[in-house]
Scaffold this active site. Sequence first.
Site, short mmCIF file in Angstrom:
data_model
loop_
_atom_site.label_atom_id
_atom_site.label_comp_id
_atom_site.label_asym_id
_atom_site.label_seq_id
_atom_site.Cartn_x
_atom_site.Cartn_y
_atom_site.Cartn_z
N GLU A 303 0.84 -1.20 0.00
CA GLU A 303 0.00 0.00 0.00
C GLU A 303 0.88 1.25 0.00
O GLU A 303 1.85 1.32 0.76
CB GLU A 303 -0.92 0.02 1.23
CG GLU A 303 -1.97 1.12 1.15
CD GLU A 303 -2.88 1.14 2.36
OE1 GLU A 303 -4.07 1.48 2.19
OE2 GLU A 303 -2.42 0.84 3.47
N MET A 445 0.14 -2.66 8.84
CA MET A 445 -0.51 -2.76 7.53
C MET A 445 -1.51 -3.90 7.55
O MET A 445 -1.20 -5.02 7.95
CB MET A 445 0.54 -2.98 6.43
CG MET A 445 -0.06 -3.18 5.05
SD MET A 445 -1.02 -1.74 4.51
CE MET A 445 -2.18 -2.51 3.39
N HIS A 479 -7.04 -1.26 15.32
CA HIS A 479 -7.16 -0.54 14.04
C HIS A 479 -7.05 -1.50 12.86
O HIS A 479 -7.89 -1.48 11.95
CB HIS A 479 -6.07 0.53 13.96
CG HIS A 479 -6.12 1.36 12.72
ND1 HIS A 479 -6.75 2.57 12.66
CD2 HIS A 479 -5.61 1.16 11.47
CE1 HIS A 479 -6.64 3.08 11.44
NE2 HIS A 479 -5.94 2.22 10.70
N GLU A 480 -6.01 -2.33 12.88
CA GLU A 480 -5.80 -3.23 11.73
C GLU A 480 -6.88 -4.30 11.64
O GLU A 480 -7.27 -4.71 10.54
CB GLU A 480 -4.42 -3.87 11.82
CG GLU A 480 -3.27 -2.88 11.90
CD GLU A 480 -3.31 -1.80 10.83
OE1 GLU A 480 -3.73 -2.09 9.70
OE2 GLU A 480 -2.94 -0.65 11.14
N GLU A 502 -9.66 4.52 6.37
CA GLU A 502 -8.88 4.92 7.54
C GLU A 502 -9.71 5.63 8.60
O GLU A 502 -9.46 5.47 9.79
CB GLU A 502 -7.71 5.81 7.10
CG GLU A 502 -6.74 5.12 6.14
CD GLU A 502 -6.10 3.86 6.74
OE1 GLU A 502 -6.22 3.64 7.96
OE2 GLU A 502 -5.50 3.10 5.97
#
Length: 1089
Positions: A303, A445, A479-480, A502
Site C-alpha cells: 500500500e 498494515m 485498528h488493523e 482509515e
Amino acid sequence: MSLSTSRQQFLAYESHAEQDIHYKRKGGVFISTCICICFVIFAALIASLVGIIVYYITYYKVSQQSDDFWNEAEPFRKSSKPSPDLRLPSIITPSFYRLKIKADLETSTFTGEVLITIRASKKTTEIILHSKNLSINENVTLTEQTYQNVPTSKFKREINATDIVATTEPTDSTVVNYNGTVSTVSIPTSEVNNVTLENDTIIPTLPSNAETTATTNVPVLETTMTSVKEVTLSNVRDIKLKNMEFSTGDRLILHLETPLTPNVDYTLHMAFHGEILNTLTGFYKSTYKEDNVDKQFGVTQFEPTSARAAFPCFDEPAFKAKFEISIAHRQNISVLSNMKIAAQEPIDSEPGWQWTHFDRSVQMSTYLVAYVLSDFKHLETSYISKDNVTKPIRVWARPSLIKNAKYALSIIPKILAFYEDVFGLPYALDKVDLVAIPDFSNGAMENWGLITFRETTLLYDEKEGVPRLKQHVAIDVAHELAHQWFGNLVTMKWWTDLWLNEGFATYIEYVGVNHITPEWNILESLTRDKMNLLKNDALKNTSPVSRQVVDASEISQKFDEISYNKGANLIRMLNHTISYELFRDALLLYLKKWKYQNAEENDLWDAMSEATKSDPSLKGLSVKEFMNSWTRQPGYPVVNVNRDYDTGYVTFQQELFRNSPELSKNKDLKWRIPISYTTMDVPTGNWSTKPKLWLNEKTLRPLLPVNQTQALYVNVDAIGYYRVNYDQRNWELLNAALESKTISSPITKAQLIDDAFNLAKAGRLNYSYALGLTTCVIDGEDSKIVWETLLDNIYYLMSNLRATSGYIYFQDYMKLLLKKQLEKVNYGLDKPKNDNEAFLIENLVVSECLVESSRCIKWTKDEFEKLIANPDSTDLPNYLRSLVYNMAIKHGGRREFELLWDLYLNATEPNTQHTILSNLPATRVESLITLLLEKSLTDIPNQSASILWAVDPPVGTKIAQEFLMERFDQVYEKFTKIDTFMFPIVLNSAFGNIATNADLDKLKRFALQNKEKLMPMSQTLQKIIDSAVLRINWIKKYSAGINEWLKQYVTENATHNHTNTTPAPTLTQNITINITPSTSPTSSPLLDI
C-alpha cells in the site's frame, strides 16, 4: 595580393578586377573585422551587466518581499488537471491471478511468473497494466478462453494420482470430435477449484462469468460408455502481440494484433524478475541480530502503489481479483501469505529449496496481497467466529522476542468477536496471522489475513513495558483488525475516498479498545486527538476529507491526519446524531451490500439514509447533504453564540474558522451543524450529545430556556467537529463555573480550555480569558485529558516566548500550575494507582522538566548516573526512563551522549532502542547533532533513520536546515528510497519551528530550487509554511501582552499556594459578533446514545 581592411581599398581593387564580380545586395555599410569584433565584445559586456543587475534586483526583492517570490495565490501544493497517466483504463478487468515467486534473500533477487485472467468490456487492441522496476520477459502470451457444455460419458482415467490433484498450472487434455478433428481444451487455472471428481469422472463446472457455446458430443476414452454426464470445457486460442511498451505512470502497455472480444476470458501470461531492495516498500529485505548472528527476512508492503514493483498487475483498489500464490524459497525459512498453506513440496532439481502453495484468496485489491519469508516463531490461539467456525490466530516474531507477543494474542480474540457482533458479519478468512517486522515503515498494515506491524506496535513486555506502549499496542491491533471489514471486505474505489478505510478504522479502534479495556477511558483520547487536529485543520491550506487525487504523488499524501482523525470524528458525530442503533443498522446494510466490492462515500450515506428513513425524529434529515457538507469542504466552522440576556433569545452564527482572522474572510462556506447544548447547573448525567437544533444556514435565533445566571454550554462532550465562541458575559459565567468546580466533566474542561486558546490565537477572544481558564488546575486536577489539553496549548506559548525577555515569567507560571498536582502524586516516585495515573504523572514530570525546574534537573541527573552504574535497576519507574535520558542528553555533553549511544548499541529490545534513539537528538552540542544527522544516512535501520532528525530548536533545527540544504541530494535519495513517508518527516523536523521571516524566506527559496523533487511532499511543505507564517505573526502580535499578563500573575501569586482570582490585563479586544436574525429550522431530537 592581400586584401585591405578598408572599404575604399576593397572597392578600388574590385573596380580594377579582370572579371566582373556581381553582388545581389547593392549599397550598405561595411566594417572591418577588428571593429566588428569590438562591437560583439561590447554587446556581450552590456548583456552580462544587464543580467547581473536583474539578478541582484530580483534577489533583493525575493529577500525583502516573500510574496513576490512565493505566489500565495497558487500554493505550492496545488495541482490543476489530473495527470493523464494517473488511472488505468477501466475497460479491462482482472478476475484471477496465479502468482508464482521464487525469492532468494541471499542474492537479493526474485523471479516469477503470473497468469492473469482478464476480460474486456469492449473491443480494444491494448492491454494496460502496471509494472515498476521489473524486467519482463519478451515471451508474453495471451490466450483466449471460450467455454462449451459437453455431454460426455463416465470413463476411467489411466493416469497417475498426482495428475488427478488440481494443479497450479493449466491442465491440457485432448478431445477427439466425431468429425475426426482434434482440438486442445484446457481447464483454466482460474477455475481449477471448480473441477470435481465423481466416480473417476471429471466434472468441471461452468464459471459464473463464462460464455456458453454450442454443445458438442465427446466419445469415451480408453473405456466403454456408461452413464452420460455433462462437462464444461474451455477452448484456447492464442492472441498475437505486436509489442510491449513501458510508459509513464508505471504503465506496461501490450499492443495486440487483433482486438479483444468483449465479455470473453483471456489469460495473460508473463514471466519477470526483479531485485529485493533494502527499502521499506514493495518486496524488500532487511536484517536483524539473533544471538549475535545476522538474520535475513523478506516482507512486502504494497500500500498504496507498490504491488506493481513485485509483479505485473492492475494496481488500483477497484481492480479486485482472487489470488493463488506459490512461493519458492530455501527450506531453512518459512513463508506466510494471506491464505492458509495448501501444500508444500521440495524442488528436486534444487536441493534445499521448496515450494509453498497457498489456498486461493477471496476477492481483494492488489495492495492487500502479502507474503513474509523469515525464521520467526509464533504463539497461537483461536476463537469461534460468528459462523461457528474455529479460526486460528497466530502472532509471529523473531525468536528472542516471541515471549512479548502474549498481550496482543490475549486481546485479538476479544476484539474480533466484538467486531463480528458490531458489524453483523463474521471475519471473512479462515485464519489470521499478525507479524512483528524488525524493520517496517508504517505502524502496521492490514494485509488481509497477514497483518504486518512494527515490533513496537505489536509486542509488549509485560514486566518492563511502559503502560503508554501497552495502550499503543491495543490501539494498533484494534485498528488493523477493523480494516478486515472496512478496507478489505469493502474497499474504496479510488484513493479519493481513502478516509472511508482509515476514518472508519480509526473510529472503530477506539470503540474496540474501550470494549476490552474500559478502565482506560480511551474515548477521551479520541476527543483529545480531535482537539489536536483542529489546530492543523485551521491552517490556510488544509484539505477536505474527500479530496480528488489528480496526481500519483498525491496518493501518499492522503495518508494524513485528515483522512484518519478527521474522518473518525465525522463518523463519530454522525453516530451521535442518528443514534447508535440506527448507525449499526446502517453499517450492516452497507457491509452486506458492498462486501467483496468497492464503494464510494455516497454509498455509505445511502445506507445511512435507508436505515434512518423510518425514524420520525429524523424526518427531514438528508444524511448525504449533512455529511457531504463536512467531507467535501476544507476546514471547519466556529459557531458564535450571542445571548440576549433580557429576552432569552440566542443567536447562533457559523463561519469558517482559521487560525488567523484575515484568512476567515470572504469564505462563503456553510455546514449543516448539529447543535447540542446544556447549562452548567444541570447534572452531567442528564447531559445529552444528541442535537437539539440544526444550524444549516448562516444564522439561527431560537428562544432557549436558559436564565440570565446560567452558563450556556454548546457542543456537549465536544462531539461536533467545530469550535464555539461565546459572548463575553457567557465566557465569564463558564470561567466562574470552572473555578467553583461546578463543571465536573473532564472533557468539558478540556474543550473550554482548547476552544479559548485557539480562539485567542485567531484574534477572536481576549487571551486573558484563555489564560484565566488554566488556573482551574492550580489546586490540583486528576484528569489526564484536562492536563494534556492545557499543556499542549501552553507549549505553543512556550515555544513562541522562549526567545523573549518574559520567558522567565512563563517558567514561574508553569511551576505554579504544576506544583499542587506534582506534590499530590509525589513527583511520580510512588507506584501509580493505575495506568491512567501513570499517563498523568509522565505528562506532569515532563512538563516540569521542560521549564527547567531545578528539582527536576537534579533528580534526572542523579537517576541517569544510577542507570549507568546499574542498567538493570528497577528503582526508576519505567515510564520515566525516557525523560531521564532526555534531560541527561539535553543538559549533558559528549560523555552522556556516548554512554547513551553505547546503551543503544547493546540494547536488543525494540522499545528500548526506540526510546534511546528518540532522545539522542535532544543534545545541544552542535558537533553531536551533526553526527546524528550523518548517522541517519548510514548506521541506523531504515525505519528509525528519521528519528535522528527530531532535533530541538533553535540550535538543532538551524544545523538540520543547513545540513539538509547542503546535502539535499544525498538526504533526498536516502529517505525517498525508503518509502514515500520518510522524507516529509525529515522536512518537518528541519523546518517545522521557523519563527523569523528570514528563515521563512530561506525555506521558500530552498523549496522552489528543488520544486520538482519536493512536489510529492508538497502538502507537508505548505503546512510548514502556513504554520511558520502564523507563528511569526503571533509573536509580533501577542508576545508582549502575554508576557505582561504572566509577569503580573506570577508577581501577585508567588507567595500564595493557590488563587481564586484571575487578573486579566488587556491584550486584544474581544470581538463583537454582529448577526442578522434568521428563521430557525425545526430541531431534530434523537434517541440518546
